[in-house]
Design a protein around this motif. Structure first.
Motif, mmCIF file in Angstrom:
data_model
loop_
_atom_site.group_PDB
_atom_site.id
_atom_site.type_symbol
_atom_site.label_atom_id
_atom_site.label_comp_id
_atom_site.label_asym_id
_atom_site.label_seq_id
_atom_site.Cartn_x
_atom_site.Cartn_y
_atom_site.Cartn_z
ATOM 1 N N LEU A 1 -12.737 4.061 6.431
ATOM 2 C CA LEU A 1 -12.342 5.348 5.954
ATOM 3 C C LEU A 1 -12.864 6.534 6.919
ATOM 4 N N LYS A 2 -14.030 6.124 7.600
ATOM 5 C CA LYS A 2 -14.456 6.935 8.592
ATOM 6 C C LYS A 2 -13.734 7.352 9.665
ATOM 7 N N MET A 3 -13.188 6.123 10.250
ATOM 8 C CA MET A 3 -12.418 6.062 11.566
ATOM 9 C C MET A 3 -11.100 6.877 11.255
ATOM 10 N N VAL A 4 -10.253 6.637 10.268
ATOM 11 C CA VAL A 4 -9.136 7.295 9.724
ATOM 12 C C VAL A 4 -9.484 8.776 9.781
ATOM 13 N N SER A 5 -10.635 9.118 9.022
ATOM 14 C CA SER A 5 -10.710 10.663 8.754
ATOM 15 C C SER A 5 -11.233 11.274 10.212
ATOM 16 N N GLU A 6 -11.888 10.684 10.894
ATOM 17 C CA GLU A 6 -12.534 11.325 12.206
ATOM 18 C C GLU A 6 -11.180 11.422 13.135
ATOM 19 N N ARG A 7 -10.447 10.300 13.387
ATOM 20 C CA ARG A 7 -9.471 10.299 14.281
ATOM 21 C C ARG A 7 -8.397 11.552 13.858
ATOM 22 N N ILE A 8 -7.834 11.692 12.471
ATOM 23 C CA ILE A 8 -7.057 12.755 12.200
ATOM 24 C C ILE A 8 -7.528 13.976 12.588
ATOM 25 N N ALA A 9 -8.916 14.212 11.996
ATOM 26 C CA ALA A 9 -9.499 15.613 12.088
ATOM 27 C C ALA A 9 -9.693 15.958 13.484
ATOM 28 N N SER A 10 -10.035 14.876 14.454
ATOM 29 C CA SER A 10 -10.146 15.307 16.145
ATOM 30 C C SER A 10 -8.746 15.781 16.456
ATOM 31 N N ILE A 11 -7.567 14.987 16.081
ATOM 32 C CA ILE A 11 -6.232 15.207 16.599
ATOM 33 C C ILE A 11 -5.826 16.661 16.162
ATOM 34 N N ILE A 12 -6.073 16.859 14.697
ATOM 35 C CA ILE A 12 -5.208 18.346 14.226
ATOM 36 C C ILE A 12 -6.358 19.326 14.655
ATOM 37 N N PHE B 1 0.863 -1.223 -0.062
ATOM 38 C CA PHE B 1 -0.111 -0.064 -0.060
ATOM 39 C C PHE B 1 0.942 1.383 -0.077
ATOM 40 N N LEU B 2 0.436 2.382 -0.698
ATOM 41 C CA LEU B 2 1.109 3.536 -0.722
ATOM 42 C C LEU B 2 0.271 4.472 -0.137
ATOM 43 N N VAL B 3 0.964 4.923 1.379
ATOM 44 C CA VAL B 3 0.312 5.957 1.825
ATOM 45 C C VAL B 3 0.765 7.516 1.477
ATOM 46 N N GLN B 4 0.088 8.374 1.441
ATOM 47 C CA GLN B 4 0.343 9.740 0.789
ATOM 48 C C GLN B 4 -0.288 10.863 1.664
ATOM 49 N N VAL B 5 0.379 11.650 2.234
ATOM 50 C CA VAL B 5 -0.048 12.536 3.201
ATOM 51 C C VAL B 5 0.172 13.864 2.605
ATOM 52 N N VAL B 6 -0.592 14.907 2.456
ATOM 53 C CA VAL B 6 -0.443 16.314 2.062
ATOM 54 C C VAL B 6 -0.755 17.063 3.482
ATOM 55 N N PRO B 7 0.109 17.627 4.002
ATOM 56 C CA PRO B 7 -0.426 18.311 5.062
ATOM 57 C C PRO B 7 -0.699 19.993 4.859
ATOM 58 N N PHE B 8 -1.682 20.593 5.255
ATOM 59 C CA PHE B 8 -2.183 21.759 5.124
ATOM 60 C C PHE B 8 -2.244 22.572 6.510
ATOM 61 N N ASP B 9 -1.993 23.803 6.629
ATOM 62 C CA ASP B 9 -2.310 24.516 8.100
ATOM 63 C C ASP B 9 -3.560 24.035 8.611
ATOM 64 N N ASN B 10 -4.765 23.751 7.890
ATOM 65 C CA ASN B 10 -5.923 23.501 8.528
ATOM 66 C C ASN B 10 -6.538 21.909 8.373
ATOM 67 N N GLY B 11 -5.652 21.226 7.990
ATOM 68 C CA GLY B 11 -5.960 19.808 7.741
ATOM 69 C C GLY B 11 -4.867 19.188 6.865
ATOM 70 N N ASN B 12 -5.360 17.804 6.528
ATOM 71 C CA ASN B 12 -4.373 16.961 5.781
ATOM 72 C C ASN B 12 -5.336 16.305 4.590
ATOM 73 N N PHE B 13 -4.760 16.022 3.624
ATOM 74 C CA PHE B 13 -5.390 15.027 2.561
ATOM 75 C C PHE B 13 -4.241 13.690 2.624
ATOM 76 N N ILE B 14 -5.128 12.579 2.632
ATOM 77 C CA ILE B 14 -4.518 11.509 2.818
ATOM 78 C C ILE B 14 -5.155 10.633 1.785
ATOM 79 N N SER B 15 -4.212 9.834 1.177
ATOM 80 C CA SER B 15 -4.407 8.828 0.078
ATOM 81 C C SER B 15 -3.876 7.617 0.276
ATOM 82 N N LEU B 16 -4.633 6.557 0.256
ATOM 83 C CA LEU B 16 -4.118 5.027 0.657
ATOM 84 C C LEU B 16 -4.696 4.446 -0.937
ATOM 85 N N THR B 17 -3.461 3.986 -1.388
ATOM 86 C CA THR B 17 -3.701 3.113 -2.767
ATOM 87 C C THR B 17 -2.849 1.684 -2.882
#
Length: 111
Positions: A68-79, A18-34
Motif C-alpha cells: 500500500l505504502k509503495m503504491v501510494s508513494e510512487r504515484i504521489a511522487s510521479i504526479i 482484482f478490480l482496480v479503480q482510479v479516480v483522477p483529480f487535478d491534484n491527485g488520485n484515489f485508487i481502489s484495489l478490491t
C-alpha cells in the motif's frame, strides 16, 4: 496534469481477480484495489512535494502495508500530488501478484 474521468480495469493474476479503480483529480488520485465485493479496505494517503513524499496510514492492514505504502508513494511522487490508496483482498498478495498489480496501476495512472 489534469486528467478527466474514472477508470477501472480487471486484473487477473494466478486465478485471482482484482478490480482496480482510479479516480483522477487535478491534484491527485484515489485508487481502489478490491478482490470480490467492492469494499473500502485498508487505506494509505501520500503527498508528494518536491523530492520528498509524506505518507500516513488512515486504516491499517495486517499484511499489505508495504505494498500500500509503495503504491501510494510512487504515484504521489510521479504526479507531485496526493494519492489515496485503498485495498481490500480476500487473502494476502504474493510477490508476483503485487508486481502485476503495480504495473497495471502505473499504466492506468500514466494514461
Amino acid at each position: 496534469m489534469s486528467q478527466v474521468g474514472y477508470r477501472k480495469k480487471t486484473v487477473i493474476v494466478d486465478n485471482r481477480e482484482f478490480l482496480v479503480q482510479v479516480v483522477p483529480f487535478d491534484n491527485g488520485n484515489f485508487i481502489s484495489l478490491t478482490e470480490g465485493k467492492e469494499k473500502i479496505g485498508a487505506m494509505v494517503v501520500s503527498i508528494g512535494s518536491g523530492p520528498r513524499t509524506s505518507t500516513v496510514t488512515v486504516i491499517p492492514t495486517k499484511s499489505e502495508s508495504l505494498f500500500l505504502k509503495m503504491v501510494s508513494e510512487r504515484i504521489a511522487s510521479i504526479i507531485n500530488g496526493i494519492c489515496i490508496v485503498s485495498i481490500n483482498t480476500q487473502k494476502d498478495l504474493a510477490l508476483e501478484e503485487m508486481k502485476v498489480i503495480m504495473n497495471e496501476i502505473m499504466e492506468i495512472v500514466k494514461q
